[in-house]
Write an enzyme that holds these catalytic residues in place. Sequence first.
Site, PDB file in Angstrom:
ATOM      1  N   ASN A  12      -8.706  -1.723  -4.909  1.00 49.68           N
ATOM      2  CA  ASN A  12      -8.344  -1.557  -3.504  1.00 49.68           C
ATOM      3  C   ASN A  12      -9.637  -1.274  -2.752  1.00 49.68           C
ATOM      4  O   ASN A  12     -10.155  -0.166  -2.792  1.00 49.68           O
ATOM      5  CB  ASN A  12      -7.349  -0.394  -3.363  1.00 49.68           C
ATOM      6  CG  ASN A  12      -7.006  -0.104  -1.910  1.00 49.68           C
ATOM      7  OD1 ASN A  12      -7.412  -0.844  -1.003  1.00 49.68           O
ATOM      8  ND2 ASN A  12      -6.261   0.970  -1.683  1.00 49.68           N
ATOM      9  N   LYS A  14     -10.103  -1.092   0.310  1.00 50.30           N
ATOM     10  CA  LYS A  14      -9.872  -0.353   1.568  1.00 50.30           C
ATOM     11  C   LYS A  14     -10.668  -1.004   2.711  1.00 50.30           C
ATOM     12  O   LYS A  14     -10.791  -2.228   2.748  1.00 50.30           O
ATOM     13  CB  LYS A  14     -10.196   1.130   1.367  1.00 50.30           C
ATOM     14  CG  LYS A  14      -9.408   1.718   0.180  1.00 50.30           C
ATOM     15  CD  LYS A  14      -9.432   3.211   0.084  1.00 50.30           C
ATOM     16  CE  LYS A  14      -8.618   3.656  -1.121  1.00 50.30           C
ATOM     17  NZ  LYS A  14      -8.527   5.101  -1.274  1.00 50.30           N
ATOM     18  N   HIS A 104       0.775   2.688   0.408  1.00 48.91           N
ATOM     19  CA  HIS A 104      -0.371   3.515  -0.006  1.00 48.91           C
ATOM     20  C   HIS A 104      -0.329   4.831   0.767  1.00 48.91           C
ATOM     21  O   HIS A 104       0.082   4.860   1.930  1.00 48.91           O
ATOM     22  CB  HIS A 104      -1.673   2.761   0.270  1.00 48.91           C
ATOM     23  CG  HIS A 104      -2.858   3.430  -0.340  1.00 48.91           C
ATOM     24  ND1 HIS A 104      -3.467   4.516   0.231  1.00 48.91           N
ATOM     25  CD2 HIS A 104      -3.522   3.191  -1.495  1.00 48.91           C
ATOM     26  CE1 HIS A 104      -4.471   4.913  -0.548  1.00 48.91           C
ATOM     27  NE2 HIS A 104      -4.514   4.117  -1.605  1.00 48.91           N
ATOM     28  N   GLU A 106      -2.526   6.417   2.233  1.00 50.77           N
ATOM     29  CA  GLU A 106      -3.247   6.377   3.513  1.00 50.77           C
ATOM     30  C   GLU A 106      -2.377   5.738   4.596  1.00 50.77           C
ATOM     31  O   GLU A 106      -2.407   6.139   5.761  1.00 50.77           O
ATOM     32  CB  GLU A 106      -4.588   5.639   3.339  1.00 50.77           C
ATOM     33  CG  GLU A 106      -5.588   6.507   2.573  1.00 50.77           C
ATOM     34  CD  GLU A 106      -6.584   5.751   1.713  1.00 50.77           C
ATOM     35  OE1 GLU A 106      -6.807   4.556   1.936  1.00 50.77           O
ATOM     36  OE2 GLU A 106      -7.135   6.386   0.785  1.00 50.77           O
ATOM     37  N   GLU A 176      -0.236   7.536  -7.401  1.00 54.56           N
ATOM     38  CA  GLU A 176      -1.536   7.996  -6.909  1.00 54.56           C
ATOM     39  C   GLU A 176      -1.378   9.382  -6.289  1.00 54.56           C
ATOM     40  O   GLU A 176      -0.972   9.494  -5.117  1.00 54.56           O
ATOM     41  CB  GLU A 176      -2.074   7.039  -5.836  1.00 54.56           C
ATOM     42  CG  GLU A 176      -2.317   5.639  -6.320  1.00 54.56           C
ATOM     43  CD  GLU A 176      -3.338   4.914  -5.436  1.00 54.56           C
ATOM     44  OE1 GLU A 176      -4.359   4.494  -5.987  1.00 54.56           O
ATOM     45  OE2 GLU A 176      -3.117   4.806  -4.218  1.00 54.56           O
ATOM     46  N   GLY A 182     -10.184   9.679  -3.836  1.00 57.02           N
ATOM     47  CA  GLY A 182     -11.469   9.816  -3.162  1.00 57.02           C
ATOM     48  C   GLY A 182     -12.092  11.198  -3.287  1.00 57.02           C
ATOM     49  O   GLY A 182     -13.046  11.528  -2.601  1.00 57.02           O
ATOM     50  N   SER A 222      -9.410   8.482  -8.194  1.00 58.77           N
ATOM     51  CA  SER A 222     -10.677   8.803  -8.854  1.00 58.77           C
ATOM     52  C   SER A 222     -10.787   8.245 -10.271  1.00 58.77           C
ATOM     53  O   SER A 222     -11.368   8.892 -11.158  1.00 58.77           O
ATOM     54  CB  SER A 222     -10.930  10.318  -8.857  1.00 58.77           C
ATOM     55  OG  SER A 222     -11.083  10.793  -7.526  1.00 58.77           O
TER      56      SER A 222
HETATM   57  P1  13P Z   1     -10.312   6.305  -5.372  1.00 62.38           P
HETATM   58  O1  13P Z   1     -10.372   5.537  -6.673  1.00 62.38           O
HETATM   59  O2  13P Z   1     -11.491   6.095  -4.492  1.00 62.38           O
HETATM   60  O3  13P Z   1      -9.958   7.744  -5.597  1.00 62.38           O
HETATM   61  O4  13P Z   1      -9.066   5.662  -4.537  1.00 62.38           O
HETATM   62  C1  13P Z   1      -7.849   5.508  -5.160  1.00 62.38           C
HETATM   63  C2  13P Z   1      -6.958   4.714  -4.287  1.00 62.38           C
HETATM   64  O5  13P Z   1      -6.518   5.162  -3.248  1.00 62.38           O
HETATM   65  C3  13P Z   1      -6.638   3.337  -4.698  1.00 62.38           C
HETATM   66  O6  13P Z   1      -5.592   2.813  -3.957  1.00 62.38           O
END
Ligand code: 13P
Length: 260
Positions: A12, A14, A104, A106, A176, A182, A222
């Site tokens: 992803n 982003k 997601h 976010e 997740e 992150g 992560s």
């Molecule tokens: P990170 O791997 O940067 O923690 O992000 C995970 C994520 O949100 C994947 O969709």
Amino acid sequence: MPRRRKAIVAGNWKMHLDAAKARALASAVAAAAPRMPTVDLVLCPPAPYLGEVAGALGLSGGRGASGVALGGQNCHHKESGAFTGEVAPGMLVDVGCRYCILGHSERRALFGETDAMIDAKVQAALAAGLTPIVCVGESLEEREAGRTEAVVTAQLLGSLAGLPAADLPRIVVAYEPVWAIGTGKVATPEQAQEVHALVRGLLASRSSAAVADGIRIQYGGSVKPDNAAELASRPDIDGALVGGASLKADDFLAIAAAFA
Ligand code: 13P
């Protein structure tokens, strides 16, 4: 021991990279992919770069010669219309996508997406021929309050509320935990496995144990080359949804190799 389900590792990206970097990253992943036939690899770039990445992957409407698939990061639940700034599921298919991340954290936290909205998107994505990657996960506050099971249960069942049981085998689920995204703070393999088993049980309650047994559940939050193998060793962890580490080809490929 062979894996029970074919692993699926998705990047992803982003809101990162530019066109040239997106192309270079996709080309590097595509070049290494043939060495990993036992893992489904998916790249989910920002929407404006889907075409660039499709080109780099040699896609013409699906899985190209590289074997790496393309995915969107979100889509609208309508096929077309006056929805400025949105992307229809059919448009994703049109540019070569086979997958779409939906729900997601976010999107849920920053853009107000509800379980009902995600439910509508899941159905629309499937109708367009996409495989939805349906995301669920609790916040730190919810985990500390002992509400992980309740939150994940409500999100999963709510996000799949309108999905006929017959369509369940067509989805992928991603667990997740928000506190691990992150932050560099990965869930322990035990914590992840516990929720993955819960998710599989919920999927069984919506269909049957046999159907749930075939559905792939990714872990995200992560995931890095140095923690992927431990996560991959757990029975209900069938792959990874990778954020930060997916922006470096070597790291993403090392994670994928851990699931091979
Ligand atoms: P990170 O791997 O940067 O923690 O992000 C995970 C994520 O949100 C994947 O969709």
